[in-house]
Design an enzyme around this catalytic site. Structure first.
Site, PDB file in Angstrom:
ATOM      1  N   HIS A   1      -0.711  -3.097 -17.080  1.00 23.02           N
ATOM      2  CA  HIS A   1       0.489  -3.187 -16.139  1.00 23.02           C
ATOM      3  C   HIS A   1       0.958  -4.604 -15.818  1.00 23.02           C
ATOM      4  O   HIS A   1       2.223  -4.781 -16.030  1.00 23.02           O
ATOM      5  CB  HIS A   1       0.240  -2.550 -14.749  1.00 23.02           C
ATOM      6  CG  HIS A   1       1.566  -2.142 -14.156  1.00 23.02           C
ATOM      7  ND1 HIS A   1       1.792  -1.060 -13.100  1.00 23.02           N
ATOM      8  CD2 HIS A   1       2.593  -3.077 -13.695  1.00 23.02           C
ATOM      9  CE1 HIS A   1       2.939  -1.189 -12.640  1.00 23.02           C
ATOM     10  NE2 HIS A   1       3.578  -2.339 -12.796  1.00 23.02           N
TER      11      HIS A   1
ATOM     12  N   GLU B   1       6.885  -1.285  -5.138  1.00 24.92           N
ATOM     13  CA  GLU B   1       5.712  -1.897  -4.805  1.00 24.92           C
ATOM     14  C   GLU B   1       5.704  -2.699  -3.524  1.00 24.92           C
ATOM     15  O   GLU B   1       4.806  -3.591  -3.024  1.00 24.92           O
ATOM     16  CB  GLU B   1       5.550  -2.822  -6.003  1.00 24.92           C
ATOM     17  CG  GLU B   1       5.412  -2.395  -7.183  1.00 24.92           C
ATOM     18  CD  GLU B   1       4.426  -1.065  -7.466  1.00 24.92           C
ATOM     19  OE1 GLU B   1       3.628  -0.825  -6.634  1.00 24.92           O
ATOM     20  OE2 GLU B   1       4.387  -0.754  -8.758  1.00 24.92           O
TER      21      GLU B   1
HETATM   22  P1  13P Z   1      10.682  -1.706  -8.526  1.00 22.76           P
HETATM   23  O1  13P Z   1      12.034  -1.600  -9.380  1.00 22.76           O
HETATM   24  O2  13P Z   1      10.529  -0.595  -7.757  1.00 22.76           O
HETATM   25  O3  13P Z   1      10.451  -2.962  -8.069  1.00 22.76           O
HETATM   26  O4  13P Z   1       9.423  -1.533  -9.616  1.00 22.76           O
HETATM   27  C1  13P Z   1       9.163  -2.236 -10.822  1.00 22.76           C
HETATM   28  C2  13P Z   1       7.760  -2.392 -11.003  1.00 22.76           C
HETATM   29  O5  13P Z   1       7.123  -3.255 -11.862  1.00 22.76           O
HETATM   30  C3  13P Z   1       6.876  -1.397 -10.564  1.00 22.76           C
HETATM   31  O6  13P Z   1       5.362  -1.661 -10.671  1.00 22.76           O
HETATM   32 ZN    ZN Z   2       5.293  -3.310 -12.288  1.00 24.08          ZN
END
Ligand code: 13P
Ligand code: ZN
Length: 278
Positions: free
Chosen positions: A214, A119
């Protein structure tokens, strides 16, 4: 301040503590969530003696010219918040931004081939717009998978008005902590430039933006303010769900009225977003 390890520096300690606090709240299952922090000039000088040979430049996929030459602490992609305190060098790192504001390279940590969070485009664009919106105060962008808030994205209309009102009415402090309300991004594929643009497009108006089904992105000047915002929003969502469940799905017998919210804002000297009141 002379320290033996970069992890002894206050800024790195505070960053690690915030990761662990989020884990203990239950917001970071597996590798869920990510945290970035824009270092101050003094913090950068304190970190610099511990920097390793820089890695190659990598395109971010979005551009933020006002972040050219900045340095960020970031969690690694696929890394678990629960491991940050045990193994910071593999779980987190520091990246430098190039002079165009469109690429990063690792200068410390993220050992063993790790990369910044997937992100990073959203964090980066949020930093860019919040820096502008706050006159440079904003340094922290935090993404967490807060369960009660996520649950609300299945039952409330996906509008900033519906979420802001429900949260303001659920805990008296909310209207004081986020008087501008919260923004909403519809469900989008995470981890890329599209969701980054959709989020940053409203993050100039809101210090916190909900990602439907999310989680939440929260921003702030320091770790306390940003963690506190995440915590306040999530706790209000929890209270809303508790009250609605106790009321058998509603209607609620009573809530904080719009005029009471206005009265609160007046006494606490904050400007409530009138668009979200009736
Ligand atoms: P990352 O492990 O790449 O930080 O992703 C986790 C996440 O929350 C994706 O939205
Ligand atoms: Zn996330």
């Amino acid at each position: 301040m002379n320290v033996e390890k970069i992890t002894d520096l206050k800024v790195v300690q505070d960053y690690i503590r915030m990761c662990n606090d989020g884990w203990e709240q239950g917001w970071h299952e597996r590798n869920g969530g990510n945290l970035t922090y824009r270092l101050t000039a003094d913090e950068l000088e304190a970190c610099r003696p511990f920097f390793t040979a820089p890695g190659p430049w990598n395109a971010i996929g979005v551009q933020g010219e006002n972040l050219a030459g900045e340095y960020f602490l970031t969690t690694g992609s696929g890394k678990y918040f629960r491991n940050v305190i045990l193994d910071p060098a593999h779980s987190i790192g520091i990246v430098e931004i190039n002079d165009k504001g469109d690429s990063w390279r690792i200068v410390w940590g993220l050992e063993g081939g790790a990369r910044p969070t997937s992100e990073f485009p959203t964090h980066f664009m949020n930093h860019s717009v919040r820096l502008e919106a706050t006159g440079g105060r904003c340094r922290v962008i935090y993404h967490a998978h807060t369960p009660h808030l996520i649950a609300l994205t299945y039952v409330l209309p996906l509008t900033a008005k519906a979420f802001s009102r429900a949260l303001w009415q659920s805990a008296t402090e909310c209207a004081v902590v986020f008087p501008e309300g919260v923004g909403i991004v519809p469900w989008l594929v995470p981890g890329g430039a599209d969701i980054a643009r959709a989020t940053a497009g409203i993050m100039d108006q809101f210090s916190a933006v909900v990602w439907s089904h999310h989680g939440l992105f929260a921003s702030g000047a320091d770790f306390d303010e940003t963690f506190g915002l995440m915590h306040t929003v999530e706790k209000a969502a929890q209270i809303y769900i508790l009250a609605m469940s106790a009321a058998g799905g509603g209607p609620l017998r009573q809530t904080i009225s719009d005029d009471e919210l206005r009265h609160l804002a007046q006494d606490f000297k904050v400007t409530l977003n009138e668009e979200f009141l009736d």
